[in-house]
Design an enzyme around this catalytic site. Structure first.
Site, PDB file in Angstrom:
ATOM      1  CG  HIS A 272      -0.551   0.285   2.502  1.00 21.04           C
ATOM      2  ND1 HIS A 272      -0.246  -0.696   3.432  1.00 21.04           N
ATOM      3  CD2 HIS A 272      -0.322   1.456   3.133  1.00 21.04           C
ATOM      4  CE1 HIS A 272       0.148  -0.136   4.553  1.00 21.04           C
ATOM      5  NE2 HIS A 272       0.102   1.171   4.411  1.00 21.04           N
TER       6      HIS A 272
ATOM      7  CB  SER B 183       2.763   1.562   6.457  1.00 22.91           C
ATOM      8  OG  SER B 183       1.562   1.151   7.001  1.00 22.91           O
TER       9      SER B 183
ATOM     10  CG  ASP C  23       0.368  -4.076   2.819  1.00 31.32           C
ATOM     11  OD1 ASP C  23       0.876  -3.606   1.784  1.00 31.32           O
ATOM     12  OD2 ASP C  23      -0.404  -3.430   3.554  1.00 31.32           O
TER      13      ASP C  23
HETATM   14  N1  ARG Z   1      -4.554   0.467   7.698  1.00 30.07           N
HETATM   15  C1  ARG Z   1      -3.255   0.413   7.102  1.00 30.07           C
HETATM   16  C2  ARG Z   1      -2.583   1.809   7.177  1.00 30.07           C
HETATM   17  O1  ARG Z   1      -3.124   2.702   7.761  1.00 30.07           O
HETATM   18  C3  ARG Z   1      -3.274  -0.149   5.721  1.00 30.07           C
HETATM   19  C4  ARG Z   1      -3.952   0.697   4.711  1.00 30.07           C
HETATM   20  C5  ARG Z   1      -3.962   0.183   3.293  1.00 30.07           C
HETATM   21  N2  ARG Z   1      -5.020  -0.752   3.021  1.00 30.07           N
HETATM   22  C6  ARG Z   1      -6.313  -0.425   2.663  1.00 30.07           C
HETATM   23  N3  ARG Z   1      -7.153  -1.394   2.477  1.00 30.07           N
HETATM   24  N4  ARG Z   1      -6.733   0.795   2.484  1.00 30.07           N
HETATM   25  O2  ARG Z   1      -1.885   2.277   6.332  1.00 30.07           O
HETATM   26  N1  ASP Z   2      -1.214   1.246   8.055  1.00 28.70           N
HETATM   27  C1  ASP Z   2      -0.460   2.323   8.676  1.00 28.70           C
HETATM   28  C2  ASP Z   2       0.539   2.993   7.738  1.00 28.70           C
HETATM   29  O1  ASP Z   2       0.363   3.017   6.556  1.00 28.70           O
HETATM   30  C3  ASP Z   2       0.159   1.867   9.932  1.00 28.70           C
HETATM   31  C4  ASP Z   2      -0.776   2.051  11.081  1.00 28.70           C
HETATM   32  O2  ASP Z   2      -1.529   3.044  11.074  1.00 28.70           O
HETATM   33  O3  ASP Z   2      -0.728   1.246  11.988  1.00 28.70           O
HETATM   34  O4  ASP Z   2       1.461   3.636   8.148  1.00 28.70           O
END
Ligand code: ARG
Ligand code: ASP
Length: 712
Positions: A83, A644, A219
């Site tokens: 991502h 991330s 990921d």
């Molecule tokens: N929650 C994670 C972060 O904040 C992964 C986000 C990417 N994935 C998604 N399905 N939007 O970055």
């Molecule tokens: N998914 C998040 C990021 O892209 C990490 C988190 O918020 O825990 O940095």
């Protein structure tokens, strides 16, 4: 014996209570080091951060300002999340070469794909410059003057402090203005795409599984840093060569088990761990719900179109993911704050704080803080809400309005700086918008507009609404604007902006779309923003003093500074958790779980045929464990957005996984970290290797890596 037990129990509780925190890597000596060793770390903190010799920090660059990455080979190969590489992967994708859907692998270096505007930044060293930054501020009484002097000092120091020609000096504040640190950095801008799994692996579970454990997402994506002949940063050139890092991470093939030490090293973006209770209540009860409702609507519209049309899906995939990401985070955060009763906990801490203030005889200095917070947060409430509506509706979720806002700013440039500045800005804008229109679909945006403008007109306090939004029929307004405004495509926008400044401004002020956003922006910038800024400046000053007081009155405990996109270390153990009554989550998932979730040709839970075959034949090579293929794991590391892509590192400094998310019940950790329930989610390094090797057949990549067996 009993006493000893009680003592040990107390000690363990203490240790657990202290879990959490994002620490500055150059300041780990002492209590952090001791705690890390207690948790099982086998390195010294000099192995993590050292100025004179290479250390782990030399392998952990900031990835494009928003994510983290780590160097994993002597030839500048880096690993980050799928991502995080998503925009780059999407930019190289077309309906014919759909790397998002099918993945991308460079089997030779000359197949690697260059990316405009993608950078990684290394930290060369960190120094405390608090005294220098605060020089000449102690006798200034007005907050604004003080801040100005600080800014001037920072600008001057950034130029005068020693560094090499290809390096940069960056000064950042810690503890809300109570400490300043200098970062000497090196930024590389020739960063090429090396590999990415198909989204059915890299984004497996998509938004349904996002922020959720148990998780089964691979990921990750791979890039390579290129440098000039001297190993220094250089813009893209065919002649650039792979970067030779000062350090790269060996990768452990031995995996993880519950209670193993782990540490996550990366660039957490922003946390608010020291807010007063009144601020948390406002977030949970007012601001988050408003933002969630707006995005509910925007996302439903986009989803409807993306499911029907593959071209729209490619255009909107990245935008959708980023809007959905925080939408879901705010829902989890709100629930978590309520469930953990964060407001009451903070209130109790505030009572204890008041007592400490009294005891220390600091009433005059600190006694007023909490009641001032109360007053200021109450006063800012309607402005904060109106500001969130403007940001979410106009700047973030309705694309026509966000372009319109740029044109509004263009007109302001003319008014304040005149003709030449206007023309320069206009030309930049036209060039910059080419990319935007490539991924813009007016039919989708019209439907989003219709929904959001209705919310805006009904929910924003009346006194902050422009006249052209009183008593509207959203459907009529949408039809009118999207059939008449020249902002709906690039060609007509360029026409609208052609001619001298007078002509352009006349034409702009005849455009219905422009006039609407102009009305909204005028109202916002004149009646909301100034008042918001004024109160917010007071709150910032209060927060700084509140932080200072906490540092002063809690000398016996360690306090970590809120995240600010600088390099931090967080550490803990691999641990499951109990999210609710009678439910216990174990900390490791396996490929079996991918197959349990598999829904053929579903856009979130499809699984590639090749992966199914590997599963059926258990063809896991050296990456499996007891006939199973580990996929993800969780631990008690305190992470946030920006972490991330951060390396998860074992007790000896080897890579064991890649951080990418947090668990649902713990998403409130940016505001209130509860060690019993907050967990970060990582993809197992062995799953990454397995996908590269067995799924993609990219032996060329495996051959570059240093695979180790630290447990054997
Ligand atoms: N929650 C994670 C972060 O904040 C992964 C986000 C990417 N994935 C998604 N399905 N939007 O970055
Ligand atoms: N998914 C998040 C990021 O892209 C990490 C988190 O918020 O825990 O940095």
């Amino acid at each position: 014996m009993k006493i000893l037990k009680a003592f040990l129990f107390f000690f363990v509780i203490q240790l657990q209570a202290q879990q959490g925190g994002m620490w500055i890597p150059s300041l780990l000596q002492g209590m952090n080091e001791k705690e890390m060793k207690n948790l099982g770390m086998k390195m010294s903190v000099k192995d993590i951060y050292d100025v004179n010799q290479s250390s782990l920090k030399d392998a952990v660059p900031h990835f494009n300002g928003g994510c983290t990455s780590e160097v994993i080979s002597s030839k500048g190969l880096i690993l980050t999340n799928h991502h995080c590489g998503f925009d780059a992967i999407q930019n190289h994708s077309t309906v014919e070469h759909d790397y998002l859907t099918n993945g991308f692998w460079a089997y030779k270096m000359d197949e690697e794909l260059p990316n405009e505007n993608l950078v990684v930044t290394f930290i060369v060293r960190i120094e405390d410059v608090t005294t220098k930054v605060l020089e000449g501020t102690s006798n200034l009484t007005s907050e604004a003057e003080k801040q100005k002097k600080i800014q001037d000092n920072i600008s001057a120091l950034s130029v005068s402090l020693p560094k090499e020609a290809w390096q940069e000096n960056k000064i950042r504040t810690f503890f809300e203005g109570n400490q300043y640190m200098l970062f000497i950095t090196e930024t590389f801008n020739d960063v090429r795409l090396v590999g990415a799994p198909p989204s059915s692996i890299g984004k497996f579970g998509n938004d349904t599984d996002n922020w959720v454990w148990p998780r089964h997402t691979g990921d990750f994506s791979l890039f390579r840093i290129y440098a000039d002949k001297n190993n220094h940063p250089a813009s893209y050139s065919k002649d650039n060569i792979p970067y030779t890092p000062k350090h790269f991470l060996p990768i452990s093939l031995d995996g993880v088990a519950e209670d193993d030490f782990t540490m996550v090293f990366g660039y957490p973006g922003k946390t608010n761990e020291y807010l007063p209770a009144v601020a948390i209540a406002q977030i949970a009860n007012e601001l988050n719900p408003a933002k969630i409702e707006i995005r509910d609507h925007a996302l439903k519209v986009a989803d409807g179109f993306m499911r029907k049309d593959n071209a729209i899906k490619i255009q909107y995939a990245s935008k959708y993911a980023s809007i959905a990401n925080y939408w879901k985070k705010w829902i989890g955060e709100t629930q978590g704050l309520k469930k953990s009763d964060a407001v009451t906990i903070k209130k109790n801490q505030e009572i204890a704080f008041q007592e400490k203030v009294l005891k220390a005889g600091k009433q005059a200095e600190y006694g007023h803080l909490l009641s001032d917070f109360e007053k200021d947060y109450t006063e800012i409430a309607p402005y904060a809400l109106a500001r969130d509506y403007f940001t979410e509706v106009a700047l973030r979720n309705t694309e026509l309005l966000s372009v319109g806002f740029k044109l509004y700013q263009l007109e302001q440039v003319y008014n304040s700086k005149g003709d030449q500045a206007f023309t320069d800005r206009k030309n930049n804008l036209i060039a910059g918008l080419a990319d935007f229109y490539k991924d813009f679909n007016p039919t989708v945006d019209e439907k989003v507009f219709e929904q959001l403008i209705d919310l805006y007109a009904t929910k924003v306090p009346k006194e902050f609404l422009p006249t052209n939004l009183s008593n509207i029929n959203a459907t009529h307004l949408a039809t009118e604007i999207y059939s008449q405004s020249k902002l709906v495509d690039y060609k007509s926008l360029k026409e609208l902006l052609s001619g001298d400044s007078k002509t352009v401004l006349t034409h702009l002020n005849e455009d219905k779309g422009f006039l609407l956003i102009k009305g909204m922006s005028d109202k916002f910038l004149k009646e909301v923003a100034p008042k918001y800024e004024e109160i917010n400046l007071r709150i910032t000053a209060l927060q700084r003093t509140y932080m200072k007081a906490q540092l002063e009155l809690n000398k016996d405990t360690r306090i970590f500074p809120d995240a600010n996109s600088t390099l931090r270390v967080t550490y803990g153990k691999i641990k499951g958790y109990a999210p609710k009554d009678a439910t216990l989550y174990t900390p490791i998932t396996y490929l079996d779980g991918v197959m349990e979730k598999y829904i053929p040709s579903d856009y979130e839970f499809d699984v590639p045929t090749k992966l199914i075959d590997l599963y059926k034949t258990k063809n896991y090579g050296v990456y499996g464990e007891n006939g199973k293929m580990p996929v993800c794991f969780i631990a008690t590391n305190h992470t946030t957005g920006g972490n991330s892509g951060s390396p998860a590192i074992d007790a000896k400094g080897n890579l064991i996984g890649l951080n990418f998310d947090r668990v649902w019940e713990g998403t409130m950790s940016d505001i209130y970290y509860d060690p019993s329930i907050c967990r970060n989610i990582m993809v197992d390094a062995r799953y990454i290797l397995f996908i590269i090797d067995k799924f993609a057949g990219a032996k060329n990549i495996i051959d570059e890596l240093k695979l180790v067996h630290p447990k054997k």
